[in-house]
Design a protein around this motif. Structure first.
Motif, short mmCIF file in Angstrom:
data_model
loop_
_atom_site.label_atom_id
_atom_site.label_comp_id
_atom_site.label_asym_id
_atom_site.label_seq_id
_atom_site.Cartn_x
_atom_site.Cartn_y
_atom_site.Cartn_z
N MET A 1 69.55 52.28 60.34
CA MET A 1 68.37 51.46 60.09
C MET A 1 68.77 50.28 59.20
O MET A 1 69.28 50.50 58.10
CB MET A 1 67.31 52.32 59.40
N PRO A 2 68.58 49.06 59.66
CA PRO A 2 68.95 47.89 58.85
C PRO A 2 68.21 47.88 57.51
O PRO A 2 67.09 48.38 57.39
CB PRO A 2 68.52 46.71 59.71
N HIS A 3 68.86 47.30 56.53
CA HIS A 3 68.30 47.22 55.18
C HIS A 3 67.23 46.15 55.04
O HIS A 3 66.52 46.11 54.04
CB HIS A 3 69.40 46.97 54.15
N VAL A 4 67.12 45.26 56.02
CA VAL A 4 66.06 44.24 56.05
C VAL A 4 65.41 44.32 57.42
O VAL A 4 66.03 44.75 58.39
CB VAL A 4 66.59 42.81 55.77
N PRO A 5 64.16 43.91 57.53
CA PRO A 5 63.49 44.02 58.83
C PRO A 5 64.04 43.02 59.84
O PRO A 5 63.98 41.81 59.62
CB PRO A 5 62.02 43.72 58.50
N ILE A 6 64.60 43.52 60.90
CA ILE A 6 65.12 42.67 61.97
C ILE A 6 64.19 42.84 63.16
O ILE A 6 64.34 43.76 63.96
CB ILE A 6 66.58 43.01 62.30
N ASP A 7 63.21 41.96 63.23
CA ASP A 7 62.16 42.07 64.24
C ASP A 7 62.58 41.53 65.60
O ASP A 7 61.88 41.75 66.59
CB ASP A 7 60.90 41.34 63.76
N SER A 8 63.69 40.84 65.67
CA SER A 8 64.10 40.23 66.93
C SER A 8 64.61 41.26 67.93
O SER A 8 64.67 40.98 69.13
CB SER A 8 65.19 39.19 66.69
N GLY A 9 65.02 42.42 67.44
CA GLY A 9 65.62 43.41 68.31
C GLY A 9 67.08 43.14 68.64
O GLY A 9 67.71 43.90 69.35
N GLU A 10 67.61 42.04 68.13
CA GLU A 10 69.01 41.68 68.38
C GLU A 10 69.93 42.51 67.50
O GLU A 10 69.61 42.80 66.34
CB GLU A 10 69.23 40.19 68.07
N PRO A 11 71.08 42.90 68.01
CA PRO A 11 72.02 43.67 67.20
C PRO A 11 72.87 42.78 66.29
O PRO A 11 72.92 41.56 66.46
CB PRO A 11 72.91 44.33 68.27
N GLY A 12 73.54 43.44 65.34
CA GLY A 12 74.55 42.78 64.51
C GLY A 12 74.12 41.48 63.89
O GLY A 12 72.98 41.30 63.47
N ILE A 13 75.04 40.54 63.88
CA ILE A 13 74.81 39.26 63.21
C ILE A 13 73.71 38.46 63.90
O ILE A 13 73.00 37.68 63.25
CB ILE A 13 76.12 38.46 63.10
N ARG A 14 73.51 38.68 65.19
CA ARG A 14 72.44 37.95 65.89
C ARG A 14 71.07 38.29 65.32
O ARG A 14 70.21 37.43 65.18
CB ARG A 14 72.50 38.23 67.38
#
Length: 187
Positions: A1-14
């Motif tokens: 689970m990422p430490h910040v919300p990544i709402d884009s659904g993109e993996p990794g650096i994206r």
């Protein structure tokens, strides 16, 4: 689970770039210059340096991404990339590239690990000052990228096809440029 919300659904650096697009621009520009700009090292060789350092840093996402990007641009494909990462490529890569990879590994351990002897060995194999410089900067940048990706616990897909698709996009369009939309697709 990422430490910040990544709402884009993109993996990794994206995903991180979508979360903070104002930092994505300069970081993509750096990657574009280092990995795709004019250089006597091929794009595949520079991607191989990125994949090699990412592997040493045990960054799953960046290793898989840049291994796919290198494989798409090197005659030996993924077999060569895997053998370089395992240290078994031997004469399948030039002695110059071997010497530059030794410099990249030294950078990964710590900047002061790059010795005059390592640089002299690379020069003896025909490496230019720019190639030595760019190898050090690629290795240093990928230490940062790897720590960025892993430090925020981003998702790294297991499916190699995800990375192969990304490789097609990067090889064709570069860093920071999305692939053009197909007719009838929504943005």
């Amino acid at each position: 689970m990422p430490h910040v919300p990544i709402d884009s659904g993109e993996p990794g650096i994206r995903g991180l770039f979508a979360f903070r697009p104002e930092t994505a621009g300069p970081l993509n520009a750096l990657a574009e210059v280092l990995l795709r700009g004019d250089n006597t090292l091929t794009r595949g060789e520079r991607e191989l340096i990125a994949a090699y350092v990412s592997g040493l840093n045990e960054c799953r996402y960046c290793t898989a991404s840049h291994a796919a990007f290198a494989a798409a641009q090197l005659p030996g494909g993924m077999d060569l990339v895997d053998r370089v990462r395992a240290g078994t490529a031997g004469t399948d890569i030039s002695r110059k590239l071997q010497a530059l990879l030794a410099i990249a590994a030294a950078v990964q351990r710590g900047g002061r690990e790059v010795t005059a002897d390592l640089v002299a060995a690379a020069r003896a194999e025909g490496a230019t000052d720019q190639e030595v410089h760019d190898t050090v900067l690629i290795a240093a940048a990928f230490c940062m990228f790897n720590r960025y990706v892993d430090g925020l616990a981003t998702h790294a897909p297991d499916d190699p096809a995800v990375y192969a698709t990304a490789a097609e996009r990067v090889v064709t369009y570069g860093y920071g440029h999305p692939a053009p939309q197909q007719a009838g697709q929504a943005g």
